[in-house]
Design a protein around this motif. Structure first.
Motif, PDB file in Angstrom:
ATOM      1  N   ILE A 189       0.860  -1.176   0.000  1.00 29.36           N
ATOM      2  CA  ILE A 189       0.000   0.000   0.000  1.00 29.36           C
ATOM      3  C   ILE A 189       0.901   1.233   0.000  1.00 29.36           C
ATOM      4  CG2 ILE A 189      -1.842   1.251   1.210  1.00 29.36           C
ATOM      5  CD1 ILE A 189      -1.939  -1.840   2.622  1.00 29.36           C
ATOM      6  N   ARG A 190       0.796   2.050  -1.051  1.00 31.18           N
ATOM      7  CA  ARG A 190       1.696   3.196  -1.184  1.00 31.18           C
ATOM      8  C   ARG A 190       0.956   4.521  -1.064  1.00 31.18           C
ATOM      9  NH1 ARG A 190       6.144   3.068  -5.796  1.00 31.18           N
ATOM     10  NH2 ARG A 190       6.952   4.655  -4.368  1.00 31.18           N
ATOM     11  N   ASP A 191       1.629   5.456  -0.416  1.00 32.37           N
ATOM     12  CA  ASP A 191       1.183   6.847  -0.349  1.00 32.37           C
ATOM     13  C   ASP A 191       2.335   7.673  -0.899  1.00 32.37           C
ATOM     14  OD1 ASP A 191       0.291   9.362   0.158  1.00 32.37           O
ATOM     15  OD2 ASP A 191       0.003   9.107   2.324  1.00 32.37           O
ATOM     16  N   GLN A 192       2.415   7.742  -2.241  1.00 33.34           N
ATOM     17  CA  GLN A 192       3.553   8.393  -2.886  1.00 33.34           C
ATOM     18  C   GLN A 192       3.616   9.888  -2.594  1.00 33.34           C
ATOM     19  OE1 GLN A 192       2.851   6.263  -6.898  1.00 33.34           O
ATOM     20  NE2 GLN A 192       5.058   6.525  -6.842  1.00 33.34           N
ATOM     21  N   LYS A 193       2.463  10.477  -2.354  1.00 31.78           N
ATOM     22  CA  LYS A 193       2.419  11.917  -2.067  1.00 31.78           C
ATOM     23  C   LYS A 193       3.216  12.243  -0.814  1.00 31.78           C
ATOM     24  CE  LYS A 193      -0.774  15.773  -1.353  1.00 31.78           C
ATOM     25  NZ  LYS A 193      -2.212  16.168  -1.208  1.00 31.78           N
ATOM     26  N   HIS A 194       3.114  11.372   0.198  1.00 32.80           N
ATOM     27  CA  HIS A 194       3.800  11.610   1.467  1.00 32.80           C
ATOM     28  C   HIS A 194       5.030  10.700   1.629  1.00 32.80           C
ATOM     29  CE1 HIS A 194      -0.360  13.084   2.255  1.00 32.80           C
ATOM     30  NE2 HIS A 194       0.306  14.053   2.870  1.00 32.80           N
ATOM     31  N   GLY A 195       5.392   9.974   0.579  1.00 31.98           N
ATOM     32  CA  GLY A 195       6.578   9.132   0.623  1.00 31.98           C
ATOM     33  C   GLY A 195       6.483   7.989   1.609  1.00 31.98           C
ATOM     34  N   LYS A 196       5.296   7.393   1.710  1.00 31.10           N
ATOM     35  CA  LYS A 196       5.101   6.296   2.665  1.00 31.10           C
ATOM     36  C   LYS A 196       4.706   5.011   1.939  1.00 31.10           C
ATOM     37  CE  LYS A 196       3.705   9.276   6.524  1.00 31.10           C
ATOM     38  NZ  LYS A 196       2.639   9.588   7.491  1.00 31.10           N
ATOM     39  N   LEU A 197       5.107   3.900   2.544  1.00 30.74           N
ATOM     40  CA  LEU A 197       4.769   2.589   2.005  1.00 30.74           C
ATOM     41  C   LEU A 197       4.416   1.662   3.160  1.00 30.74           C
ATOM     42  CD1 LEU A 197       6.536   0.700  -0.819  1.00 30.74           C
ATOM     43  CD2 LEU A 197       6.183  -0.482   1.345  1.00 30.74           C
ATOM     44  N   PHE A 198       3.336   0.930   3.002  1.00 35.56           N
ATOM     45  CA  PHE A 198       2.867   0.018   4.046  1.00 35.56           C
ATOM     46  C   PHE A 198       2.783  -1.405   3.490  1.00 35.56           C
ATOM     47  CE2 PHE A 198       1.041   4.195   4.683  1.00 35.56           C
ATOM     48  CZ  PHE A 198       1.306   4.460   6.011  1.00 35.56           C
ATOM     49  N   LEU A 199       3.089  -2.370   4.344  1.00 35.76           N
ATOM     50  CA  LEU A 199       2.947  -3.777   3.988  1.00 35.76           C
ATOM     51  C   LEU A 199       1.872  -4.403   4.847  1.00 35.76           C
ATOM     52  CD1 LEU A 199       6.636  -5.027   3.637  1.00 35.76           C
ATOM     53  CD2 LEU A 199       5.019  -4.528   1.809  1.00 35.76           C
ATOM     54  N   SER A 200       1.025  -5.180   4.222  1.00 39.71           N
ATOM     55  CA  SER A 200      -0.050  -5.846   4.959  1.00 39.71           C
ATOM     56  C   SER A 200      -0.090  -7.324   4.601  1.00 39.71           C
ATOM     57  CB  SER A 200      -1.399  -5.206   4.620  1.00 39.71           C
ATOM     58  OG  SER A 200      -2.457  -5.977   5.157  1.00 39.71           O
ATOM     59  N   HIS A 201      -0.276  -8.140   5.623  1.00 41.56           N
ATOM     60  CA  HIS A 201      -0.431  -9.582   5.418  1.00 41.56           C
ATOM     61  C   HIS A 201      -1.841 -10.004   5.814  1.00 41.56           C
ATOM     62  CE1 HIS A 201       3.167 -12.534   4.985  1.00 41.56           C
ATOM     63  NE2 HIS A 201       2.315 -12.635   3.995  1.00 41.56           N
ATOM     64  N   ASN A 202      -2.764  -9.069   5.703  1.00 45.96           N
ATOM     65  CA  ASN A 202      -4.115  -9.277   6.203  1.00 45.96           C
ATOM     66  C   ASN A 202      -4.787 -10.517   5.608  1.00 45.96           C
ATOM     67  OD1 ASN A 202      -6.411  -8.216   7.799  1.00 45.96           O
ATOM     68  ND2 ASN A 202      -7.372  -8.065   5.807  1.00 45.96           N
ATOM     69  N   SER A 203      -4.758 -10.636   4.273  1.00 45.86           N
ATOM     70  CA  SER A 203      -5.449 -11.761   3.632  1.00 45.86           C
ATOM     71  C   SER A 203      -4.803 -13.096   4.002  1.00 45.86           C
ATOM     72  CB  SER A 203      -5.463 -11.582   2.114  1.00 45.86           C
ATOM     73  OG  SER A 203      -4.152 -11.469   1.611  1.00 45.86           O
ATOM     74  N   TYR A 204      -3.469 -13.120   4.102  1.00 46.93           N
ATOM     75  CA  TYR A 204      -2.778 -14.351   4.476  1.00 46.93           C
ATOM     76  C   TYR A 204      -3.125 -14.755   5.903  1.00 46.93           C
ATOM     77  CZ  TYR A 204       0.982 -17.499   5.893  1.00 46.93           C
ATOM     78  OH  TYR A 204       1.681 -18.572   6.404  1.00 46.93           O
ATOM     79  N   ILE A 205      -3.113 -13.784   6.810  1.00 46.90           N
ATOM     80  CA  ILE A 205      -3.407 -14.071   8.214  1.00 46.90           C
ATOM     81  C   ILE A 205      -4.852 -14.545   8.379  1.00 46.90           C
ATOM     82  CG2 ILE A 205      -3.676 -12.999  10.500  1.00 46.90           C
ATOM     83  CD1 ILE A 205      -1.173 -11.319   9.821  1.00 46.90           C
ATOM     84  N   GLU A 206      -5.780 -13.907   7.673  1.00 48.08           N
ATOM     85  CA  GLU A 206      -7.178 -14.348   7.726  1.00 48.08           C
ATOM     86  C   GLU A 206      -7.308 -15.782   7.205  1.00 48.08           C
ATOM     87  OE1 GLU A 206      -9.475 -11.523   5.564  1.00 48.08           O
ATOM     88  OE2 GLU A 206      -9.702 -10.166   7.286  1.00 48.08           O
ATOM     89  N   LYS A 207      -6.539 -16.095   6.183  1.00 48.11           N
ATOM     90  CA  LYS A 207      -6.585 -17.436   5.593  1.00 48.11           C
ATOM     91  C   LYS A 207      -6.097 -18.494   6.578  1.00 48.11           C
ATOM     92  CE  LYS A 207      -4.758 -20.051   1.653  1.00 48.11           C
ATOM     93  NZ  LYS A 207      -3.884 -19.989   0.447  1.00 48.11           N
TER      94      LYS A 207
END
Length: 300
Positions: A189-207
């Motif tokens: 998940i990227r927020d290029q405007k503010h120079g931020k990047l997020f990683l999520s393992h949500n779908s894997y963890i739910e699985k």
């Protein structure tokens, strides 16, 4: 796979010719079979550079990657069932290229790809042989990360990425997946405007929560309790306990949690280090500790 066409549907089937690699003999049909993949550390470093320098990140996939490898051994294969040449039933096929199922196929594919990249001016990282980089005419670097047949290309200039895509397409049958949204199951998940990047393992963890029957469990705020003490005295002592634990997928559950820990959840590292000590003979208390980690992930 069903594909719509003017209101009608048809079914398309795909098939792979897979060899019986289990019948291969070491020293005769193969020697080395190890094939490297990109390290998670390298992925994290690249994603850090991506956010810091606002790089573009594109994803590519090689179609039938293992078919590109050149064989170094002399290997013969029986004619495939259903494709036997009439009158030549006793003939065999001499393989010139690797096939799916051969033990050395992943390694031969990597060697073929590595030769191609080095030939076209890319340097292989001294710390990770699945990371390639090259200086563009503008002075910025272009990076490529390889994980078997999956590639991620990062560069400051999108034109450099397009040039590399064209180059790869001249040698391999590529599938352009566009801007990278996932990497090894991690959602980007990227927020290029503010120079931020997020990683999520949500779908894997739910699985994995669903897979190990933890969906109805109550969530908790910590991966381990205050009085978190496990020892070998918690291992099964009676026949009933041994029978009960034989039905528990302890190692599989711990391995699934380990992958989440390595990728995006270092907060469960200590709890995982403890429960992983009892893989050989886990007991009910050990299993309860593993379930608590699942409950913690569910709540966070």
């Amino acid at each position: 796979m069903k594909i719509g066409l003017s209101g009608s549907y048809f079914v398309r089937f795909k098939a792979h010719l897979v060899t019986k690699g289990y019948s291969q003999k070491k020293g005769i049909d193969y020697d080395e079979i190890f094939s490297p993949v990109v390290r998670h550390t390298s992925i994290r470093v690249l994603l850090s550079l991506l956010a810091h320098h606002n790089l573009e990140l594109e994803q590519l996939d090689v179609k039938t990657a293992f078919l590109h490898g050149d064989l170094e051994e002399e290997i013969y294969m029986s004619q495939p069932e259903g494709f036997v040449v009439q009158g030549k039933e006793d003939y065999v096929c001499k393989l010139h290229k690797s096939l799916y199922g051969l033990k050395q196929s992943p390694r031969q594919w990597y060697k073929r790809f590595d030769t191609f990249m080095v030939k076209h001016g890319f340097s292989r990282s001294a710390y990770d042989c699945c990371v390639y980089h090259k200086k563009a005419p503008s002075g910025s670097l272009i990076y490529l990360l390889l994980y078997v047949d999956n590639m991620h290309v990062a560069a400051k200039d999108m034109d450099e990425v397009k040039k590399l895509k064209i180059l790869l397409n001249t040698e391999f049958d590529m599938k352009d997946l566009g801007a990278a949204r996932k990497i090894l199951g991690m959602e980007i998940i990227r927020d290029q405007k503010h120079g931020k990047l997020f990683l999520s393992h949500n779908s894997y963890i739910e699985k994995i929560i669903s897979r190990f029957g933890m969906s109805s469990e109550k969530s908790v705020n910590t991966p381990s309790s205050v009085n978190f003490r496990l020892s070998t005295t918690c291992t099964p002592q009676t026949e009933a306990e041994i029978e009960y634990m034989s039905r528990i997928p302890y190692a599989s559950a711990a391995g699934s949690l380990m992958y989440a820990m390595v990728c995006t959840r270092p907060d469960i590292a200590h709890a995982m280090s403890v429960v992983s000590r009892y893989m050989a003979h886990p007991g009910k208390e050990h299993w309860n500790a593993v379930k608590r980690i699942f409950r913690y992930l569910k709540g966070t």
